[in-house]
Design a protein around this motif. Structure first.
Motif, mmCIF file in Angstrom:
data_model
loop_
_atom_site.group_PDB
_atom_site.id
_atom_site.type_symbol
_atom_site.label_atom_id
_atom_site.label_comp_id
_atom_site.label_asym_id
_atom_site.label_seq_id
_atom_site.Cartn_x
_atom_site.Cartn_y
_atom_site.Cartn_z
ATOM 1 N N GLY A 30 0.785 -1.202 -0.007
ATOM 2 C CA GLY A 30 -0.026 0.177 -0.079
ATOM 3 C C GLY A 30 0.841 1.345 -0.025
ATOM 4 N N GLY A 31 1.823 1.402 0.864
ATOM 5 C CA GLY A 31 2.825 2.338 0.624
ATOM 6 C C GLY A 31 3.707 2.553 -0.520
ATOM 7 N N ALA A 32 3.913 1.604 -1.323
ATOM 8 C CA ALA A 32 4.548 1.617 -2.494
ATOM 9 C C ALA A 32 3.600 2.241 -3.653
ATOM 10 C CB ALA A 32 5.113 0.431 -2.930
ATOM 11 N N VAL A 33 2.208 1.653 -3.582
ATOM 12 C CA VAL A 33 1.221 2.149 -4.489
ATOM 13 C C VAL A 33 1.267 3.847 -4.373
ATOM 14 C CG1 VAL A 33 -1.046 2.028 -5.032
ATOM 15 C CG2 VAL A 33 0.243 0.024 -4.751
ATOM 16 N N LEU A 34 1.000 4.141 -2.917
ATOM 17 C CA LEU A 34 0.919 5.581 -2.607
ATOM 18 C C LEU A 34 2.020 6.254 -3.138
ATOM 19 C CD1 LEU A 34 -0.908 5.874 0.924
ATOM 20 C CD2 LEU A 34 -1.571 6.641 -1.415
ATOM 21 N N LEU A 35 3.252 5.898 -3.073
ATOM 22 C CA LEU A 35 4.370 6.608 -3.334
ATOM 23 C C LEU A 35 4.324 6.813 -4.854
ATOM 24 C CD1 LEU A 35 7.303 7.708 -2.639
ATOM 25 C CD2 LEU A 35 8.025 5.659 -3.093
ATOM 26 N N VAL A 36 4.199 5.721 -5.775
ATOM 27 C CA VAL A 36 3.999 6.075 -7.196
ATOM 28 C C VAL A 36 2.915 6.851 -7.479
ATOM 29 C CG1 VAL A 36 3.485 4.497 -9.048
ATOM 30 C CG2 VAL A 36 4.937 3.380 -7.589
ATOM 31 N N LEU A 37 1.591 6.855 -6.936
ATOM 32 C CA LEU A 37 0.598 7.682 -7.045
ATOM 33 C C LEU A 37 1.017 9.059 -6.990
ATOM 34 C CD1 LEU A 37 -2.586 5.577 -5.987
ATOM 35 C CD2 LEU A 37 -1.903 6.372 -8.418
ATOM 36 N N PHE A 38 1.950 9.439 -5.922
ATOM 37 C CA PHE A 38 2.234 10.553 -5.401
ATOM 38 C C PHE A 38 3.099 11.160 -6.505
ATOM 39 C CE2 PHE A 38 1.286 10.400 -0.563
ATOM 40 C CZ PHE A 38 -0.024 10.319 -0.625
ATOM 41 N N ILE A 39 4.071 10.366 -6.897
ATOM 42 C CA ILE A 39 5.024 11.108 -7.927
ATOM 43 C C ILE A 39 4.047 11.243 -9.298
ATOM 44 C CG2 ILE A 39 6.639 10.341 -9.738
ATOM 45 C CD1 ILE A 39 7.696 8.572 -6.979
ATOM 46 N N ALA A 40 3.162 10.461 -9.668
ATOM 47 C CA ALA A 40 2.188 10.694 -10.830
ATOM 48 C C ALA A 40 1.603 12.000 -10.597
ATOM 49 C CB ALA A 40 1.366 9.699 -11.077
ATOM 50 N N PHE A 41 0.849 12.106 -9.357
ATOM 51 C CA PHE A 41 0.225 13.419 -9.082
ATOM 52 C C PHE A 41 0.912 14.706 -9.142
ATOM 53 C CE2 PHE A 41 -2.997 10.604 -6.347
ATOM 54 C CZ PHE A 41 -3.278 10.093 -7.319
ATOM 55 N N PHE A 42 2.089 14.468 -8.872
ATOM 56 C CA PHE A 42 3.143 15.683 -8.905
ATOM 57 C C PHE A 42 3.348 16.030 -10.255
ATOM 58 C CE2 PHE A 42 7.422 17.734 -9.029
ATOM 59 C CZ PHE A 42 7.089 18.724 -8.100
ATOM 60 N N PHE A 43 3.670 15.025 -11.198
ATOM 61 C CA PHE A 43 3.688 15.368 -12.473
ATOM 62 C C PHE A 43 2.390 16.139 -13.109
ATOM 63 C CE2 PHE A 43 7.369 12.637 -12.468
ATOM 64 C CZ PHE A 43 8.290 13.214 -13.087
ATOM 65 N N ALA A 44 1.060 15.526 -12.492
ATOM 66 C CA ALA A 44 -0.150 16.060 -13.133
ATOM 67 C C ALA A 44 -0.263 17.296 -12.709
ATOM 68 C CB ALA A 44 -1.197 15.104 -12.521
ATOM 69 N N LYS A 45 0.026 17.804 -11.460
ATOM 70 C CA LYS A 45 0.048 18.966 -10.669
ATOM 71 C C LYS A 45 0.926 19.951 -11.514
ATOM 72 C CE LYS A 45 3.132 20.898 -8.312
ATOM 73 N NZ LYS A 45 3.480 22.344 -8.647
ATOM 74 N N ASN A 46 1.970 19.950 -12.029
ATOM 75 C CA ASN A 46 2.922 20.533 -13.037
ATOM 76 C C ASN A 46 2.082 20.677 -14.228
ATOM 77 O OD1 ASN A 46 4.775 21.046 -10.903
ATOM 78 N ND2 ASN A 46 6.105 19.526 -11.555
ATOM 79 N N ALA A 47 1.621 19.768 -14.793
ATOM 80 C CA ALA A 47 0.887 19.863 -16.214
ATOM 81 C C ALA A 47 -0.524 20.966 -15.997
ATOM 82 C CB ALA A 47 0.472 18.778 -16.727
ATOM 83 N N TYR A 48 -1.082 20.660 -14.827
ATOM 84 C CA TYR A 48 -2.105 21.439 -14.748
ATOM 85 C C TYR A 48 -1.836 22.909 -14.344
ATOM 86 C CZ TYR A 48 -6.772 23.134 -12.322
ATOM 87 O OH TYR A 48 -7.684 23.787 -11.856
ATOM 88 N N ALA A 49 -0.982 23.183 -13.619
ATOM 89 C CA ALA A 49 -0.515 24.766 -13.503
ATOM 90 C C ALA A 49 -0.026 25.217 -14.808
ATOM 91 C CB ALA A 49 0.571 24.505 -12.552
ATOM 92 N N ASN A 50 0.738 24.431 -15.670
ATOM 93 C CA ASN A 50 1.245 24.990 -16.880
ATOM 94 C C ASN A 50 -0.191 24.992 -17.892
ATOM 95 O OD1 ASN A 50 3.725 24.870 -16.095
ATOM 96 N ND2 ASN A 50 4.310 22.885 -16.853
ATOM 97 N N GLY A 51 -0.928 24.385 -17.751
ATOM 98 C CA GLY A 51 -2.043 24.634 -18.633
ATOM 99 C C GLY A 51 -2.820 25.876 -18.171
ATOM 100 N N LEU A 52 -2.848 26.048 -16.880
ATOM 101 C CA LEU A 52 -3.796 27.360 -16.465
ATOM 102 C C LEU A 52 -2.927 28.452 -16.837
ATOM 103 C CD1 LEU A 52 -5.020 26.469 -12.804
ATOM 104 C CD2 LEU A 52 -6.349 26.651 -14.922
#
Length: 148
Positions: free
Chosen positions: A62-84
């Motif tokens: 579960g911790g490993a899955v969360l870590l992978v998801l958090f890394i993916a969410f970080f890239f999604a955050k940057n893409a969303y901010a750049n889109g805005l």
């Protein structure tokens, strides 16, 4: 008479536990209780220990899955901010909206992973309530801070 036999009878209910009404009632100071309903420190009352205790293997996965998801969410955050920023939102507001989106997705992912790892323990208002509240507040702040 011919009786029908069922090969697959589905699930079967356990036999009811019958108590002897003539037996004397247990004294109030008696600490003996069935093992399935005994409340041990760190365990929820009324549930067997194997339903509440999470193995270290499950916790690590579960911790490993969360870590992978958090890394993916970080890239999604940057893409969303750049889109805005591309939509003429000021960079500071776009970055704030991106972080709120990260918090929103992270809190939802945490709730889902906890529910999958040990649903008997973590699917409770005590755990899902605060995570849901954080997700809702982050969603509202993401929308508000992402405006022009």
């Amino acid at each position: 008479m011919m009786q029908e036999k069922k090969d697959n009878a589905g699930f079967a209910l356990p036999a009811p536990v019958e108590t002897n009404p003539a037996a004397p009632a247990a004294p109030a100071t008696d600490t003996a209780a069935p093992a399935a309903t005994t409340a041990v420190e760190g365990q929820m009352p009324g549930l067997p220990a194997e339903a509440v205790n999470t193995g270290s293997r499950d916790t690590m996965i579960g911790g490993a899955v969360l870590l992978v998801l958090f890394i993916a969410f970080f890239f999604a955050k940057n893409a969303y901010a750049n889109g805005l920023v591309g939509k003429r939102v000021p960079p500071a507001k776009a970055n704030a909206a991106g972080w709120w989106m990260f918090i929103f997705m992270a809190s939802l992912a945490t709730a889902v992973v906890l529910a999958v790892v040990n649903s008997a323990k973590f699917v409770a208002p005590m755990f899902l309530g605060p995570l849901g509240a954080v997700a809702l507040v982050a969603l509202v702040l993401m929308i508000l801070s992402g405006r022009k």
